[in-house]
Design an enzyme around this catalytic site. Structure first.
Site, PDB file in Angstrom:
ATOM      1  N   GLY A 125       0.850  -1.204   0.000  1.00 16.94           N
ATOM      2  CA  GLY A 125       0.000   0.000   0.000  1.00 16.94           C
ATOM      3  C   GLY A 125       0.877   1.242   0.000  1.00 16.94           C
ATOM      4  O   GLY A 125       0.520   2.284   0.534  1.00 16.94           O
TER       5      GLY A 125
ATOM      6  N   ASP B  60      -2.313   6.784   1.357  1.00 19.04           N
ATOM      7  CA  ASP B  60      -2.264   7.974   2.183  1.00 19.04           C
ATOM      8  C   ASP B  60      -1.482   7.794   3.490  1.00 19.04           C
ATOM      9  O   ASP B  60      -0.667   8.628   3.866  1.00 19.04           O
ATOM     10  CB  ASP B  60      -3.738   8.298   2.497  1.00 19.04           C
ATOM     11  CG  ASP B  60      -3.886   9.673   3.034  1.00 19.04           C
ATOM     12  OD1 ASP B  60      -3.356  10.592   2.377  1.00 19.04           O
ATOM     13  OD2 ASP B  60      -4.476   9.813   4.116  1.00 19.04           O
TER      14      ASP B  60
ATOM     15  N   ARG C 293       0.287  -1.202  -6.481  1.00 24.56           N
ATOM     16  CA  ARG C 293      -0.109  -1.421  -7.884  1.00 24.56           C
ATOM     17  C   ARG C 293       0.404  -0.299  -8.797  1.00 24.56           C
ATOM     18  O   ARG C 293       0.449  -0.466 -10.005  1.00 24.56           O
ATOM     19  CB  ARG C 293      -1.631  -1.459  -7.988  1.00 24.56           C
ATOM     20  CG  ARG C 293      -2.223  -2.666  -7.312  1.00 24.56           C
ATOM     21  CD  ARG C 293      -3.727  -2.662  -7.501  1.00 24.56           C
ATOM     22  NE  ARG C 293      -4.328  -3.792  -6.869  1.00 24.56           N
ATOM     23  CZ  ARG C 293      -5.264  -3.730  -5.928  1.00 24.56           C
ATOM     24  NH1 ARG C 293      -5.717  -2.561  -5.510  1.00 24.56           N
ATOM     25  NH2 ARG C 293      -5.760  -4.823  -5.400  1.00 24.56           N
TER      26      ARG C 293
ATOM     27  N   HIS D   3      -2.950   3.175  16.788  1.00 27.10           N
ATOM     28  CA  HIS D   3      -1.949   4.244  16.915  1.00 27.10           C
ATOM     29  C   HIS D   3      -2.126   5.059  18.195  1.00 27.10           C
ATOM     30  O   HIS D   3      -1.198   5.710  18.647  1.00 27.10           O
ATOM     31  CB  HIS D   3      -1.909   5.126  15.657  1.00 27.10           C
ATOM     32  CG  HIS D   3      -2.995   6.164  15.587  1.00 27.10           C
ATOM     33  ND1 HIS D   3      -4.269   5.881  15.207  1.00 27.10           N
ATOM     34  CD2 HIS D   3      -2.990   7.484  15.854  1.00 27.10           C
ATOM     35  CE1 HIS D   3      -5.000   6.987  15.231  1.00 27.10           C
ATOM     36  NE2 HIS D   3      -4.238   7.975  15.627  1.00 27.10           N
TER      37      HIS D   3
ATOM     38  N   GLU E 225     -13.293  15.377  17.595  1.00 27.46           N
ATOM     39  CA  GLU E 225     -12.537  15.836  16.422  1.00 27.46           C
ATOM     40  C   GLU E 225     -13.321  16.943  15.732  1.00 27.46           C
ATOM     41  O   GLU E 225     -14.555  16.893  15.696  1.00 27.46           O
ATOM     42  CB  GLU E 225     -12.367  14.690  15.420  1.00 27.46           C
ATOM     43  CG  GLU E 225     -11.572  13.518  15.942  1.00 27.46           C
ATOM     44  CD  GLU E 225     -11.330  12.510  14.835  1.00 27.46           C
ATOM     45  OE1 GLU E 225     -10.266  12.584  14.197  1.00 27.46           O
ATOM     46  OE2 GLU E 225     -12.213  11.666  14.586  1.00 27.46           O
TER      47      GLU E 225
ATOM     48  N   ASP F 146     -14.790   2.687  14.062  1.00 29.57           N
ATOM     49  CA  ASP F 146     -13.598   3.457  13.705  1.00 29.57           C
ATOM     50  C   ASP F 146     -12.820   3.905  14.943  1.00 29.57           C
ATOM     51  O   ASP F 146     -11.592   3.935  14.926  1.00 29.57           O
ATOM     52  CB  ASP F 146     -14.031   4.678  12.877  1.00 29.57           C
ATOM     53  CG  ASP F 146     -12.854   5.463  12.339  1.00 29.57           C
ATOM     54  OD1 ASP F 146     -11.960   4.833  11.738  1.00 29.57           O
ATOM     55  OD2 ASP F 146     -12.818   6.697  12.525  1.00 29.57           O
TER      56      ASP F 146
ATOM     57  N   HIS G 152      -9.614   2.635  19.897  1.00 29.37           N
ATOM     58  CA  HIS G 152      -8.965   3.713  20.663  1.00 29.37           C
ATOM     59  C   HIS G 152      -9.642   3.955  22.015  1.00 29.37           C
ATOM     60  O   HIS G 152      -8.987   4.107  23.035  1.00 29.37           O
ATOM     61  CB  HIS G 152      -8.970   5.024  19.878  1.00 29.37           C
ATOM     62  CG  HIS G 152      -8.438   4.912  18.479  1.00 29.37           C
ATOM     63  ND1 HIS G 152      -7.422   4.057  18.130  1.00 29.37           N
ATOM     64  CD2 HIS G 152      -8.778   5.555  17.332  1.00 29.37           C
ATOM     65  CE1 HIS G 152      -7.153   4.176  16.844  1.00 29.37           C
ATOM     66  NE2 HIS G 152      -7.971   5.081  16.329  1.00 29.37           N
TER      67      HIS G 152
ATOM     68  N   LYS H 148     -17.087  13.244  15.226  1.00 30.98           N
ATOM     69  CA  LYS H 148     -16.451  14.074  14.203  1.00 30.98           C
ATOM     70  C   LYS H 148     -17.246  15.362  14.056  1.00 30.98           C
ATOM     71  O   LYS H 148     -18.412  15.417  14.418  1.00 30.98           O
ATOM     72  CB  LYS H 148     -16.410  13.327  12.874  1.00 30.98           C
ATOM     73  CG  LYS H 148     -15.452  12.136  12.909  1.00 30.98           C
ATOM     74  CD  LYS H 148     -14.974  11.766  11.527  1.00 30.98           C
ATOM     75  CE  LYS H 148     -14.024  10.598  11.546  1.00 30.98           C
ATOM     76  NZ  LYS H 148     -12.655  10.960  11.952  1.00 30.98           N
TER      77      LYS H 148
HETATM   78  C1  BG6 Z   1      -8.134   6.947  13.138  1.00 31.91           C
HETATM   79  C2  BG6 Z   1      -9.540   7.030  12.621  1.00 31.91           C
HETATM   80  O1  BG6 Z   1      -7.887   5.686  13.689  1.00 31.91           O
HETATM   81  O2  BG6 Z   1      -7.943   7.945  14.131  1.00 31.91           O
HETATM   82  C3  BG6 Z   1      -9.850   8.418  12.103  1.00 31.91           C
HETATM   83  O3  BG6 Z   1      -9.706   6.083  11.591  1.00 31.91           O
HETATM   84  C4  BG6 Z   1      -9.539   9.459  13.147  1.00 31.91           C
HETATM   85  O4  BG6 Z   1     -11.206   8.511  11.712  1.00 31.91           O
HETATM   86  C5  BG6 Z   1      -8.127   9.267  13.666  1.00 31.91           C
HETATM   87  O5  BG6 Z   1      -9.674  10.749  12.549  1.00 31.91           O
HETATM   88  C6  BG6 Z   1      -7.854  10.200  14.816  1.00 31.91           C
HETATM   89  O6  BG6 Z   1      -6.509  10.098  15.152  1.00 31.91           O
HETATM   90  P1  BG6 Z   1      -5.775  11.296  15.863  1.00 31.91           P
HETATM   91  O7  BG6 Z   1      -4.413  10.743  16.140  1.00 31.91           O
HETATM   92  O8  BG6 Z   1      -5.788  12.448  14.904  1.00 31.91           O
HETATM   93  O9  BG6 Z   1      -6.559  11.596  17.081  1.00 31.91           O
END
Ligand code: BG6
Length: 515
Positions: free
Chosen positions: A29, A33, A63, A201, A239, A258, A263, A363
């Site tokens: 990939g 992005d 690809r 993450h 967010e 998501d 998270h 969001k």
């Molecule tokens: C991602 C989600 O895991 O985390 C996104 O898929 C979200 O939708 C993002 O915007 C938020 O991450 P961070 O580090 O900007 O808080």
């Protein structure tokens, strides 16, 4: 409320950081992005910080067609775009070790060319058997890729020495219990659990890791970290961005999949888990899983009373007009996907019985604000009432995760002047003020840990399973397309039904705030 400025004491710093061992990274990939915005700059930053081994290479696979030279130029551009101006000799040192392979994920020949190329590069760069396969691709391709790697002899599960061959899997890890189980089984056919690094993450964020340091490297908090002293906990990930260019993915996922399953529950586990015996990966992960197991199971009645979902409509963010969710590119015009989730959860164990955990994420809210707020119980009796002072507010400890990282504690203190005058003061510590600059991006931590074979901050299969099974009743009820999420205006802090969830308990959401 007044703020008290932080005093920076001369610190005794105890740091443990280990440099990466020799390693080759193969990124699937590569033209996507995530790789362009995050991964490449994170690996480069590891080099800049002296943490990346000189015996290293990176192969981009996708690809799109590039020659090695074209890809190197592209990688340089991506890094400059993410990090601004970087020393060109350092960049060259990095890009000299970057290669590219074009191919079709479905074709065996693709994996054969990868196998041939990396066996040549392993020797040239002397990586001593260290290999990471990073799957930055849509989840539908995970199975195809791990199978392709296996067929090309690149996975070797369960054989001695194979732990240095690792596969990194991005979220979403499945979309429900069944698909997560299937995915686990598919990957396990080709890679052992010790080789699998499931990324969340959030766990790589400095301030999220700090939850463990804060709780378990101090004596003063742990004795009050329980139902006897804590009234409730609020975990917020707000967010201001919308779905950006990810409407296609998001409309099939929604906020519960998501953000919440991974998270939010991950942060809840760190805040509420028992102290692990050591900082070893499985000791920490055992406690996380144990905590998730204690979350009170949801019933369909519980979903109605303890979960609220919302979807944003058109509004304004920072004075700019923004469209409603259903008008975002690649989003169904009659979509019932939620962009906001609020929930009340309970943890059924001795430490937390009956302490509510309120979680919310959304969001297009007024501001970006991620924090964990611990509200302590009010004092049992106030002697100041007789002196004419009203009920005093409770102490609140807030771990600010982003946008500004820090910790604050509010408490009552006498104000000078009148005989009885009390005000709420806030003691705050800001990472930027004390340590200067931005903390390293979460991906740097996670990539380095993966190279080191440290799975502490990666999600184990049982964790994935428990979190999905907890949310099954919610997913089931929200599948019903005839029921709709509540609407909230883009740019708002909250909305009526989300407020009711917490206000029905006589509490309030904390305002979305900067530190
Ligand atoms: C991602 C989600 O895991 O985390 C996104 O898929 C979200 O939708 C993002 O915007 C938020 O991450 P961070 O580090 O900007 O808080």
């Amino acid at each position: 409320m007044s703020d008290i400025c932080p005093t920076v004491l001369p610190q005794e710093i105890a740091c443990a950081e280990v440099n990466a061992p020799p390693c080759g990274i193969v990124v699937f990939g590569a033209s996507g992005d995530l790789v362009r915005r995050k991964l490449l700059s994170s690996v480069f930053e590891l080099l800049r910080r002296g943490l990346l081994n000189e015996n290293f290479y990176l192969v981009g696979c996708s690809r799109s067609s590039f020659s090695d030279e074209q890809y190197r130029t592209d990688v340089g551009d991506c890094i400059r775009e993410s990090l601004g101006d970087v020393p060109s000799d350092l960049l060259r040192r990095f890009t000299d070790k970057v290669y590219y392979i074009v191919g079709d994920y479905e074709q065996e020949s693709f994996y054969k060319s990868i196998a041939a190329k990396i066996s040549q590069l392993d020797g040239e760069h002397n990586v001593e058997g260290g290999r990471i396969f990073y799957l930055a691709v849509p989840p539908l391709l995970y199975g195809t890729i791990v199978e392709g790697l296996d067929k090309a002899g690149l996975s070797c599960p369960g054989k001695p020495g194979c732990e240095r061959i690792r596969v990194v899997v991005e979220k979403p890890f499945g979309r429900d219990l069944k698909s997560a189980d299937d995915l686990n089984q598919t990957i396990h056919r080709h890679f052992g659990e010790r080789q699998i690094y499931r990324i969340d993450h959030y766990l790589g964020k400095e301030t999220v890791q700090n939850i463990l340091m804060f709780r378990f490297a101090n004596t003063i908090f742990e004795p009050v970290w329980n139902r006897n002293f804590i009234d409730h906990v609020q975990i917020t990930i707000a967010e201001s961005v919308g779905v950006e260019h990810r409407g296609g993915y998001y409309d099939n996922a929604g906020a519960l999949r998501d953000m919440f399953q991974n998270h939010m529950l991950g942060m809840l586990a760190l805040v509420a888990m028992e102290p692990p015996p050591s900082f070893e990966a499985d000791h920490v992960r055992d406690e996380k899983v144990k905590l998730l197991r204690c979350i009170r199971p949801l019933t369909s009645q519980g979903v109605n009373s303890d979960f609220v979902r919302g979807q944003y409509t058109a509004g304004r963010i920072d004075g700019q007009k923004v469209c409603g969710y259903r008008h975002e590119p690649k989003v169904d015009a009659v979509s019932t996907t939620e962009t906001y989730v609020a929930a009340r959860l309970f943890v059924d164990n001795w430490r937390w019985q009956d302490v509510p955990f309120y979680l919310r994420t959304g969001k297009r809210l007024a501001r970006k604000d991620t924090e964990i707020a611990i509200t302590f119980k009010k004092i049992p009796h106030s002697m100041f009432v007789s002196a004419g002072l009203p009920d005093l507010p409770a102490n609140t400890l807030v771990m600010h995760i982003q946008p500004e990282e820090g910790i604050s504690l509010s408490f009552q203190a006498k104000r000078p002047g009148s005989k009885v005058c009390i005000g709420t003061l806030r003691m705050k510590f800001s990472y930027a003020e004390v340590f200067g600059g931005e903390p390293p991006d979460a991906y740097q931590r996670l990539l380095l840990d993966c190279m080191l074979g440290d799975q502490t901050l990666f999600t184990r299969q049982d964790d994935v399973k428990i979190s999905w099974s907890l949310l099954e009743p919610v997913l089931k009820m929200w599948e019903d397309k005839s029921s709709m999420p509540y609407e909230y205006r883009a740019g708002s802090e909250s909305f009526l039904q989300a407020d009711r969830l917490i206000e029905s308990d006589g509490r309030k959401w904390r305002p979305l705030s900067e530190i």
